[in-house]
Design an enzyme around this catalytic site. Structure first.
Site, PDB file in Angstrom:
ATOM      1  N   GLY A   1      -7.726  -6.833  22.146  1.00  0.00           N
ATOM      2  CA  GLY A   1      -8.945  -7.012  21.627  1.00  0.00           C
ATOM      3  C   GLY A   1      -9.787  -8.312  22.131  1.00  0.00           C
ATOM      4  N   HIS A   2      -9.037  -9.248  22.348  1.00  0.00           N
ATOM      5  CA  HIS A   2      -9.589 -10.488  22.767  1.00  0.00           C
ATOM      6  C   HIS A   2      -8.876 -11.052  24.235  1.00  0.00           C
ATOM      7  CE1 HIS A   2     -10.439 -14.916  22.206  1.00  0.00           C
ATOM      8  NE2 HIS A   2     -11.387 -14.513  21.136  1.00  0.00           N
TER       9      HIS A   2
END
Lengths: 93, 153
Positions: free
Chosen positions: B37-38
């Site tokens: 997600g990052h």
């Protein structure tokens, strides 16, 4: 020469963003000025640094836990400053 | 580092509890669910986890000073600066120094360096409290033993 109260009031004003004129000796830091325990850590840090002391927060907390009704004796600013003066005097003795 | 388990410190390299100083090592894994997600296609260690890494290095130093009788809980982060991106595979040198040893609280100054370049730095305030239970105390002792043991290897 700056008094203990003047120095503490400036620290509280800067740390907690409270106008200096609202900070008077008869105010309780928590119940009158709305400072919370986390903000008070910043204030304690700044007081320690300013006066070159270590205010005995843990001891005061223990004493207050035993007798919560005594909160004004510790955190009304005139009394807080008197306690700070005692710690300064003990350091200088 | 096991980012998803918040195990940020791999090894304590230098520890001087008396003088309030610690140097730790942390190796960023090549893969982690965090990177999904990052960020998709551009994996970077989140800044909040770099702050956590500095907090854990500071925390182990404080635990040593306190002889594991009390627990430092992160209470305040100030002057935090994320100076550059941290990618998978980076090796981090985490340094923390005690700035003030108060009554019931402590403040540290910490920074992370990688490849000789400063990654981030911050001032961290900890509230020092009794351990809420023996489970946490035991976990802290075990984790400290693991990352200190790897110091000797």
């Amino acid at each position: 020469m700056t008094t203990t109260f003047e120095a503490v009031a400036e620290i509280i004003s800067e740390t907690s963003d409270i106008p200096l004129e609202e900070i008077t000796p008869e105010k309780n830091a928590f119940t009158d000025l709305g400072i919370d325990s986390l903000d008070f850590l910043d204030i304690a840090f700044a007081i320690d640094k300013h006066f070159g002391i270590k205010i005995p927060l843990e001891q005061w907390t223990e004493e207050l836990n035993e007798n919560p009704a005594q909160v004004d004796e510790y955190f009304v600013l005139s009394k807080l400053c008197a306690r700070i003066d005692e710690v300064i005097a003990a350091k200088d003795a | 580092m096991l980012l998803e388990y918040f195990q940020m410190i791999d090894r304590v390299e230098e520890l001087d509890p008396e003088n309030g100083r610690v140097v730790a090592r942390a190796e960023v894994p090549m893969e982690s669910p965090v990177f999904e997600g990052h960020f998709p296609g551009t994996p970077l260690v989140p800044g909040v986890l770099l702050i956590e890494t500095m907090a854990q290095a500071s925390g182990f130093m404080l635990l040593s000073r306190l002889k594991f009788e009390k627990m430092p809980f992160l209470a305040n982060v100030t002057l935090a600066k994320m100076r550059t991106f941290v990618e998978p595979g980076a090796v981090l040198r985490v340094e923390a120094e005690l700035e003030h040893d108060g009554s019931g609280f402590a403040k540290t100054a910490a920074h992370i360096v990688s490849d000789g370049k400063k990654i981030c730095d911050s001032r961290l305030m900890f509230r020092i409290m009794p351990f809420p239970n023996e489970t946490l105390k035991g976990n802290m002792l075990d984790r400290f033993s693991q990352i200190s043991r790897s110091q000797a290897e």
